[in-house]
Design an enzyme around this catalytic site. Structure first.
Site, short mmCIF file in Angstrom:
data_model
loop_
_atom_site.label_atom_id
_atom_site.label_comp_id
_atom_site.label_asym_id
_atom_site.label_seq_id
_atom_site.Cartn_x
_atom_site.Cartn_y
_atom_site.Cartn_z
CE LYS A 54 4.54 -4.34 1.80
NZ LYS A 54 4.32 -4.99 0.50
CD GLN A 98 3.26 -3.30 -2.65
OE1 GLN A 98 4.17 -3.62 -1.91
NE2 GLN A 98 2.00 -3.59 -2.37
CG ASP A 121 6.24 -10.05 -1.40
OD1 ASP A 121 5.66 -9.95 -0.30
OD2 ASP A 121 6.32 -9.11 -2.22
N1 GUN Z 1 0.19 -6.24 -3.10
C1 GUN Z 1 -0.76 -6.59 -2.21
N2 GUN Z 1 -0.23 -7.35 -1.24
C2 GUN Z 1 1.08 -7.49 -1.52
C3 GUN Z 1 2.15 -8.16 -0.87
O1 GUN Z 1 2.02 -8.82 0.17
N3 GUN Z 1 3.36 -8.05 -1.48
C4 GUN Z 1 3.53 -7.36 -2.62
N4 GUN Z 1 4.75 -7.33 -3.15
N5 GUN Z 1 2.57 -6.73 -3.24
C5 GUN Z 1 1.34 -6.81 -2.69
#
Ligand code: GUN
Length: 286
Positions: A54, A98, A121
């Site tokens: 990311k 995350q 998110d």
């Molecule tokens: N963990 C697994 N998928 C995601 C996601 O799309 N965003 C975040 N913040 N954590 C995750």
């Protein structure tokens, strides 16, 4: 006949290039470089890889990243304090925590603490609620990316039967709502569903997000269906596979997304989209 393979990597690349142009224009017009605060707590190896990818995508698109890599022992209070700081920092337009978080931290409390305007998110109850009401502001990245993948086939969603396998808050539930909003007839299947293969076989669109390696077999798929694979599973021999038994399903489906190179890159691309859109709204409002 073999299915068309939906190239998530190429589609994501196009979206990322468009976002980079958008960010450059935003910067020219406002003098502001959009900022994303990223919180990675603990040492889950998969999370570390996701965050690294990311961050790389943000750097390439011209987004400023404020990365907080915190030890597994971080208290909930400390994380909440840092999120509050990011909420009130005008240089930050998006906040990403995350998941998963270590056991001493309650995810729900943390996700609720992120300002809904900066919740790139789309996990805050405010954004989830807006999605359910049919007036979405920020859509969770993975379902949003999957929607783009389905649209890329050129097939209408309206009136189709869609089956979502899995009911997580991150993928299954928002995916089902999003498909419903696009006028599909949606069924959500999960671990307690009876006769799941028969339900799946009825679907024109299948989104598999159950976390079971190669679970979706060819005989569970309607010929010509669109099959999207959200799974990432490591087999004993080290191979990375999805929730779909790719080779045989490919022979039956109309479209299929691969793992890797399918949904994963799209999740990252949509994070960039959500961040620039959040920045535009925040700057317009200021
Ligand atoms: N963990 C697994 N998928 C995601 C996601 O799309 N965003 C975040 N913040 N954590 C995750």
């Amino acid at each position: 006949m073999s299915a068309h393979v939906i190239d998530g990597k190429a589609l994501a690349q196009d979206i990322r290039a468009a976002v980079a142009r958008d960010i450059a224009q935003f910067h020219r017009q406002t003098g502001i470089r959009p900022g994303l605060a990223v919180f990675l707590v603990g040492d889950d190896p998969a999370s570390a890889v996701y965050v690294r990818n990311k961050k790389k995508a943000c750097d390439q698109a011209g987004l400023m990243v404020d990365e907080h890599t915190l030890p597994a022992t971080t208290s909930q209070a400390e994380l909440l304090r840092l999120i509050e700081q990011a909420n009130s920092d005008s240089r930050i337009h998006g906040i990403l925590v995350q998941l998963p978080l270590p056991p001493q931290i309650e995810s729900k409390i943390v996700l609720n603490a992120v300002s809904p305007e900066k919740d790139v998110d789309g996990f805050h109850p405010c954004n989830m609620g807006r999605l359910v009401e049919g007036d979405p502001r920020i859509v969770p990245c993975t379902p949003y990316g999957i929607l783009k993948m389905i649209q890329s086939t050129g097939q209408a969603i309206e009136g189709k039967r869609a089956v979502v396998l899995g009911r997580s808050n991150i993928v299954g539930k928002p995916m089902a709502i999003l498909l419903l909003q696009h006028h599909a007839t949606v069924t959500v299947c999960h671990s307690r569903t009876k006769e799941l293969p028969a339900i799946c076989r009825e679907a024109d669109i299948v989104v598999a997000a159950i976390g079971r390696a190669q679970y979706v077999k060819a005989e569970m798929v309607k010929p010509g269906a669109i099959v999207i694979d959200v799974g990432i599973n490591r087999l004993d021999d080290g191979r990375l596979v999805g929730d779909v038994d790719f080779d045989p399903v490919r022979e039956r489906a109309g479209w299929i997304s691969p793992v890797p190179g399918g949904v994963g890159p799209m999740t990252i691309a949509m994070l960039l989209v959500n961040t620039i859109e959040a920045a535009k709204r925040l700057v317009q409002r200021a």
